[in-house]
Design an enzyme around this catalytic site. Structure first.
Site, PDB file in Angstrom:
ATOM      1  N   ASN A 137       0.849  -1.191   0.000  1.00 55.90           N
ATOM      2  CA  ASN A 137       0.000   0.000   0.000  1.00 55.90           C
ATOM      3  C   ASN A 137       0.889   1.247   0.000  1.00 55.90           C
ATOM      4  O   ASN A 137       1.513   1.559   1.008  1.00 55.90           O
ATOM      5  CB  ASN A 137      -0.888  -0.050   1.265  1.00 55.90           C
ATOM      6  CG  ASN A 137      -1.732   1.192   1.443  1.00 55.90           C
ATOM      7  OD1 ASN A 137      -1.837   2.029   0.555  1.00 55.90           O
ATOM      8  ND2 ASN A 137      -2.348   1.321   2.621  1.00 55.90           N
ATOM      9  N   GLU A 187      -6.842   4.680   8.225  1.00 63.27           N
ATOM     10  CA  GLU A 187      -6.578   6.095   7.951  1.00 63.27           C
ATOM     11  C   GLU A 187      -7.797   6.764   7.330  1.00 63.27           C
ATOM     12  O   GLU A 187      -8.064   7.940   7.574  1.00 63.27           O
ATOM     13  CB  GLU A 187      -5.334   6.229   7.048  1.00 63.27           C
ATOM     14  CG  GLU A 187      -4.058   5.950   7.837  1.00 63.27           C
ATOM     15  CD  GLU A 187      -2.890   5.435   7.008  1.00 63.27           C
ATOM     16  OE1 GLU A 187      -2.961   5.462   5.772  1.00 63.27           O
ATOM     17  OE2 GLU A 187      -1.895   4.994   7.630  1.00 63.27           O
ATOM     18  N   GLY A 224       2.408   2.358  10.915  1.00 62.72           N
ATOM     19  CA  GLY A 224       3.332   3.485  10.754  1.00 62.72           C
ATOM     20  C   GLY A 224       4.094   3.864  12.006  1.00 62.72           C
ATOM     21  O   GLY A 224       4.706   4.927  12.062  1.00 62.72           O
ATOM     22  N   SER A 272       3.452  -1.903  10.456  1.00 64.85           N
ATOM     23  CA  SER A 272       4.912  -1.903  10.638  1.00 64.85           C
ATOM     24  C   SER A 272       5.583  -3.193  10.171  1.00 64.85           C
ATOM     25  O   SER A 272       6.556  -3.641  10.775  1.00 64.85           O
ATOM     26  CB  SER A 272       5.276  -1.591  12.092  1.00 64.85           C
ATOM     27  OG  SER A 272       4.858  -0.289  12.429  1.00 64.85           O
TER      28      SER A 272
HETATM   29  P1  PGA Z   1       2.734   0.474   7.735  1.00 62.26           P
HETATM   30  O1  PGA Z   1       1.274   0.622   7.140  1.00 62.26           O
HETATM   31  O2  PGA Z   1       3.336  -0.763   7.134  1.00 62.26           O
HETATM   32  O3  PGA Z   1       3.453   1.735   7.331  1.00 62.26           O
HETATM   33  O4  PGA Z   1       2.602   0.351   9.211  1.00 62.26           O
HETATM   34  C1  PGA Z   1       0.452  -0.485   6.954  1.00 62.26           C
HETATM   35  C2  PGA Z   1      -0.883  -0.049   6.422  1.00 62.26           C
HETATM   36  O5  PGA Z   1      -1.364   1.003   6.808  1.00 62.26           O
HETATM   37  O6  PGA Z   1      -1.489  -0.736   5.590  1.00 62.26           O
END
Ligand code: PGA
Length: 258
Positions: free
Chosen positions: A8, A100, A183, A220
């Site tokens: 993503n 999000e 994140g 993450s």
């Molecule tokens: P991240 O995001 O790997 O940056 O934690 C994952 C996601 O939101 O799909």
């Protein structure tokens, strides 16, 4: 079973040149691998890059996904993109209900339910994101399960007996994405992710009579920890955000899954 890794890109990168360069890393890494990879891959760029990317990829190696969709087929919905438009471009998957969007765009379970139905009706496969806040995780396993159950009940409402499409394990994927792990650089403990994913699978199996649901872990995930998730029984793959924008990370993640 092959693992599914969905990348993503979120609202990145800033130009079509950078998007093209990033895509090249994926294509180069995949082309260097035999077709016996133990995983399959989906790239989910911003809408504006989908058209160009659709013409540059071999979809038997990497599939295309969108990060959202709208629930209407066409009409006066300024700024929105319909499932049919995406399907027409060669998009196969749609991420729906990412935390999000729930958080910043005020997406509700009701809206998510409408989007899922519209996507399935148009023949897109859905990657539905669910997951709890840190506050809920701190309260313990039962609270987490109750929260996720509520999301699943509302998001998947009326899907079982829908007459206009047939819900099956091949067109619905769930991504378990604890909000506190997205994140932050602090992933969920693989055992906890496995346990919650087990709960999601058994809940969907009993409520929707959908066996063999594919459930991913997201939050993450990077080249260092991806294996610790996907090697566990029941975790069918990963949804990768931040790491999907970094050349070395992309190479290492794909190469590890060979
Ligand atoms: P991240 O995001 O790997 O940056 O934690 C994952 C996601 O939101 O799909």
């Amino acid at each position: 079973m092959k693992k599914l890794i969905a990348f993503n890109w979120k609202m990145n990168p800033a130009s079509k040149k950078e998007a093209g360069d990033l895509l090249k890393i994926y294509l180069k890494t995949l082309t260097a691998k035999p077709y016996t990879l133990n995983a399959y891959f989906i790239v989910c760029p911003p809408f504006v890059y989908l058209s160009k990317i659709a013409t540059s990829i071999n979809r038997s190696r990497i599939k295309l996904g969108s990060q959202d969709i709208f629930w209407e087929e066409s009409g006066a919905y300024t700024g929105e993109i319909s499932p049919a438009m995406l399907k027409d471009l060669g998009v196969e998957y749609a991420i729906i209900g990412h935390s999000e969007r729930r958080q910043y765009m005020g997406e509700t379970d009701e809206m998510i339910n409408k989007k899922i139905k519209a996507a399935l009706l148009a023949g897109l496969k859905v990657i539905l994101c669910v997951g709890e806040t840190l506050l809920i995780r701190k309260k313990g396993k039962k609270e987490v399960e109750n929260f996720i159950k509520k999301q699943l009940v509302s998001d998947l409402k009326d899907l079982k007996n829908a007459s206009s499409f047939k819900l099956q394990a091949s067109n619905l994927v769930v991504a378990y994405e604890p909000i506190w792990a997205i994140g932050t650089g602090v992933p969920c403990a693989p055992k906890d992710a496995q346990e919650t994913i087990g709960f999601i699978k058994s809940f969907v199996a009993s409520s929707l009579k959908l066996q063999d649901l594919i459930v991913l872990y997201g939050g993450s995930v990077n080249s260092q920890n991806v294996k610790s998730f996907v090697q566990l029984k029941g975790i069918d793959g990963a949804l990768v955000g931040g790491a999907s924008l970094k050349k070395e990370e992309v190479e290492k993640i794909i190469n590890q899954l060979k």
